[in-house]
Design a protein around this motif. Structure first.
Motif, PDB file in Angstrom:
ATOM      1  N   ARG A 139       1.030  -0.987   0.087  1.00 26.87           N
ATOM      2  CA  ARG A 139      -0.097  -0.020  -0.030  1.00 26.87           C
ATOM      3  C   ARG A 139       0.994   1.406   0.067  1.00 26.87           C
ATOM      4  O   ARG A 139       0.678   2.137  -0.657  1.00 26.87           O
ATOM      5  CB  ARG A 139      -0.794   0.091   1.255  1.00 26.87           C
ATOM      6  N   LEU A 140       2.041   1.316   0.736  1.00 28.06           N
ATOM      7  CA  LEU A 140       2.763   2.341   0.816  1.00 28.06           C
ATOM      8  C   LEU A 140       3.719   2.665  -0.179  1.00 28.06           C
ATOM      9  O   LEU A 140       3.860   3.618  -0.710  1.00 28.06           O
ATOM     10  CB  LEU A 140       3.659   2.180   1.960  1.00 28.06           C
ATOM     11  N   ALA A 141       4.104   1.315  -0.804  1.00 31.34           N
ATOM     12  CA  ALA A 141       4.669   1.613  -2.187  1.00 31.34           C
ATOM     13  C   ALA A 141       4.079   1.998  -3.504  1.00 31.34           C
ATOM     14  O   ALA A 141       4.693   2.710  -4.141  1.00 31.34           O
ATOM     15  CB  ALA A 141       5.381  -0.004  -2.117  1.00 31.34           C
TER      16      ALA A 141
ATOM     17  N   HIS B 104      -5.988  -1.962   8.108  1.00 33.82           N
ATOM     18  CA  HIS B 104      -6.448  -0.723   7.462  1.00 33.82           C
ATOM     19  C   HIS B 104      -5.253   0.194   7.401  1.00 33.82           C
ATOM     20  O   HIS B 104      -4.303  -0.095   7.894  1.00 33.82           O
ATOM     21  CB  HIS B 104      -7.770  -0.204   8.031  1.00 33.82           C
ATOM     22  N   ALA B 105      -5.528   1.364   6.642  1.00 35.01           N
ATOM     23  CA  ALA B 105      -4.409   2.317   6.478  1.00 35.01           C
ATOM     24  C   ALA B 105      -4.264   2.901   8.030  1.00 35.01           C
ATOM     25  O   ALA B 105      -5.073   2.807   8.777  1.00 35.01           O
ATOM     26  CB  ALA B 105      -4.923   3.436   5.563  1.00 35.01           C
ATOM     27  N   PHE B 106      -2.949   3.332   8.268  1.00 34.78           N
ATOM     28  CA  PHE B 106      -2.901   4.116   9.367  1.00 34.78           C
ATOM     29  C   PHE B 106      -3.658   5.231   9.502  1.00 34.78           C
ATOM     30  O   PHE B 106      -3.478   6.257   8.668  1.00 34.78           O
ATOM     31  CB  PHE B 106      -1.197   4.257   9.758  1.00 34.78           C
ATOM     32  N   ARG B 107      -4.311   5.486  10.560  1.00 29.90           N
ATOM     33  CA  ARG B 107      -5.103   6.592  10.872  1.00 29.90           C
ATOM     34  C   ARG B 107      -4.434   7.655  11.736  1.00 29.90           C
ATOM     35  O   ARG B 107      -4.817   8.759  11.604  1.00 29.90           O
ATOM     36  CB  ARG B 107      -6.650   6.188  11.187  1.00 29.90           C
TER      37      ARG B 107
ATOM     38  N   GLY C  81      -5.230   6.590  20.698  1.00 37.89           N
ATOM     39  CA  GLY C  81      -5.691   5.718  19.858  1.00 37.89           C
ATOM     40  C   GLY C  81      -4.746   5.786  18.783  1.00 37.89           C
ATOM     41  O   GLY C  81      -5.240   5.289  17.504  1.00 37.89           O
ATOM     42  N   ALA C  82      -3.559   6.020  18.981  1.00 42.07           N
ATOM     43  CA  ALA C  82      -2.491   5.825  17.838  1.00 42.07           C
ATOM     44  C   ALA C  82      -2.218   4.221  17.315  1.00 42.07           C
ATOM     45  O   ALA C  82      -2.443   3.549  17.959  1.00 42.07           O
ATOM     46  CB  ALA C  82      -1.214   6.416  18.216  1.00 42.07           C
ATOM     47  N   ASP C  83      -2.067   4.141  15.969  1.00 42.60           N
ATOM     48  CA  ASP C  83      -1.994   2.852  15.449  1.00 42.60           C
ATOM     49  C   ASP C  83      -0.587   2.820  14.918  1.00 42.60           C
ATOM     50  O   ASP C  83      -0.010   1.766  14.359  1.00 42.60           O
ATOM     51  CB  ASP C  83      -2.997   2.323  14.383  1.00 42.60           C
ATOM     52  N   LEU C  84       0.132   3.894  14.947  1.00 43.07           N
ATOM     53  CA  LEU C  84       1.465   3.898  14.386  1.00 43.07           C
ATOM     54  C   LEU C  84       2.478   4.602  15.313  1.00 43.07           C
ATOM     55  O   LEU C  84       2.085   5.912  15.342  1.00 43.07           O
ATOM     56  CB  LEU C  84       1.756   4.095  12.964  1.00 43.07           C
TER      57      LEU C  84
ATOM     58  N   GLU D   3      -1.475   8.006   3.895  1.00 43.70           N
ATOM     59  CA  GLU D   3      -2.139   7.290   4.227  1.00 43.70           C
ATOM     60  C   GLU D   3      -3.589   8.227   4.609  1.00 43.70           C
ATOM     61  O   GLU D   3      -4.875   7.768   5.216  1.00 43.70           O
ATOM     62  CB  GLU D   3      -1.895   6.492   5.573  1.00 43.70           C
ATOM     63  N   GLY D   4      -3.407   9.632   4.720  1.00 43.86           N
ATOM     64  CA  GLY D   4      -4.284  10.652   5.231  1.00 43.86           C
ATOM     65  C   GLY D   4      -4.520  10.389   6.668  1.00 43.86           C
ATOM     66  O   GLY D   4      -5.665  10.767   7.165  1.00 43.86           O
ATOM     67  N   SER D   5      -3.425  10.394   7.445  1.00 43.00           N
ATOM     68  CA  SER D   5      -3.309  10.171   8.713  1.00 43.00           C
ATOM     69  C   SER D   5      -3.586  11.592   9.626  1.00 43.00           C
ATOM     70  O   SER D   5      -2.657  12.614   8.933  1.00 43.00           O
ATOM     71  CB  SER D   5      -2.204   9.112   9.149  1.00 43.00           C
TER      72      SER D   5
END
Length: 301
Positions: free
Chosen positions: A26-28, A145-148, A254-257, A174-176
């Protein structure tokens, strides 16, 4: 995460390694980067499989590549820049060899191996986060899912500047939301950390949260592109224990990264150096991007 450098993904057929590969693809895709998915097999196991099935080396290689493709089971538009590779050898040594061979800018692994405790990354992933000659993204099994929401840890070092830039790059793809977090250990807090033995610090009054908030704004603003700026903010926490402060913020936000440099300051005001960084990487409740210092290299012999 050099935009022109390839990505290497380690595959051990665990659910978290599949999520790692899907995340890398997804990132690539956003930057049109090449991705190599590599499975490393213990030589003794490879020998046993060849004996049991009558495989030649070539037949084992073909069989494992087919298994890798079936394991991914992803849409064709995601896999057009993906190459599968299989090699026998020691996991860590082979991953490092391929990082150097490909000049990979990012190594992506599942955060948990086949045998790991809750919220604890696998041994190979931990060692790669410390030593691999590339930035290392450790993706949790529950990343669907994408990192939010991304947290970038800041200690004002050059490596944490690089971490903020990479966090902003992921946030743009990702639109995070992006929070740049620094932890202010006041003189009192530091004295408690060092059991009261810290000598008096003859410095200007720079211990206030307001002061460090201003310093953080000056630090982060030039590093974040205009497209991400509306979703980015600086956060200063005043705590005694830096590691606990980061864990607490990951939980409440609520961080996912979480993104952090693996080398930081080396004076008594250390924030993300040594055991603090190691424990965050090893026990983080979310995915982790460990960013290496500019020019860092590592070879195995």
């Amino acid at each position: 995460m050099n935009a022109d450098s390839p990505m290497l993904v380690g595959i051990d057929f665990s659910p978290s390694s599949r999520n790692a590969l899907l995340t890398a693809l997804r990132l690539a895709k956003a930057k049109q980067r090449k991705v190599t998915a590599l499975h490393v097999m213990d030589p003794d196991l490879a020998g046993a499989i060849k004996t049991a099935h009558g495989f030649t080396d070539a037949a084992l290689h073909a069989s494992m590549l087919e298994r890798l493709r079936a394991f991914l089971d992803a849409p064709a538009d995601l896999t057009k820049d993906l190459t599968f590779e299989f090699e026998t050898g020691a996991d860590f040594v082979t991953l490092i060899h391929w990082c150097n061979k490909l000049k990979a800018g990012l190594l992506v692994l599942g955060s948990r191996g086949r045998i790991s405790a809750h919220n604890q990354i696998g041994a190979i992933a931990a060692r790669c986060a410390r030593q691999a000659p590339a930035d290392v993204l450790l993706v949790r099994e529950d990343t669907k899912h994408a990192f939010r929401h991304i947290v970038a840890c800041v200690d004002f070092s050059e490596t944490s500047a690089k971490a903020v830039r990479h966090a902003a790059e992921v946030a743009e793809i990702e639109g995070s939301h992006l929070d740049c977090l620094t932890v202010n250990q006041t003189a009192l807090a530091m004295s408690l950390d060092y059991a009261g033995y810290l000598p008096a610090l003859e410095v200007p009054d720079t211990t206030s949260t307001e002061y460090w908030g201003g310093e953080l704004e000056k630090f982060r603003t030039p590093l974040i592109p205009a497209a991400v700026a509306p979703r980015a903010k600086g956060v200063v926490l005043e705590r005694v224990n830096v590691r606990d402060a980061i864990y607490e913020y990951i939980g409440t936000s609520g961080a996912d990264l979480v993104v952090l440099g693996t080398r930081g300051r080396t004076n008594l005001r250390t924030i993300f150096m040594g055991t603090t960084a190691e424990r965050i990487i090893t026990n983080s409740p979310c995915s982790v991007l460990a960013v290496k210092p500019e020019g860092y290299e590592f070879q195995v012999h």
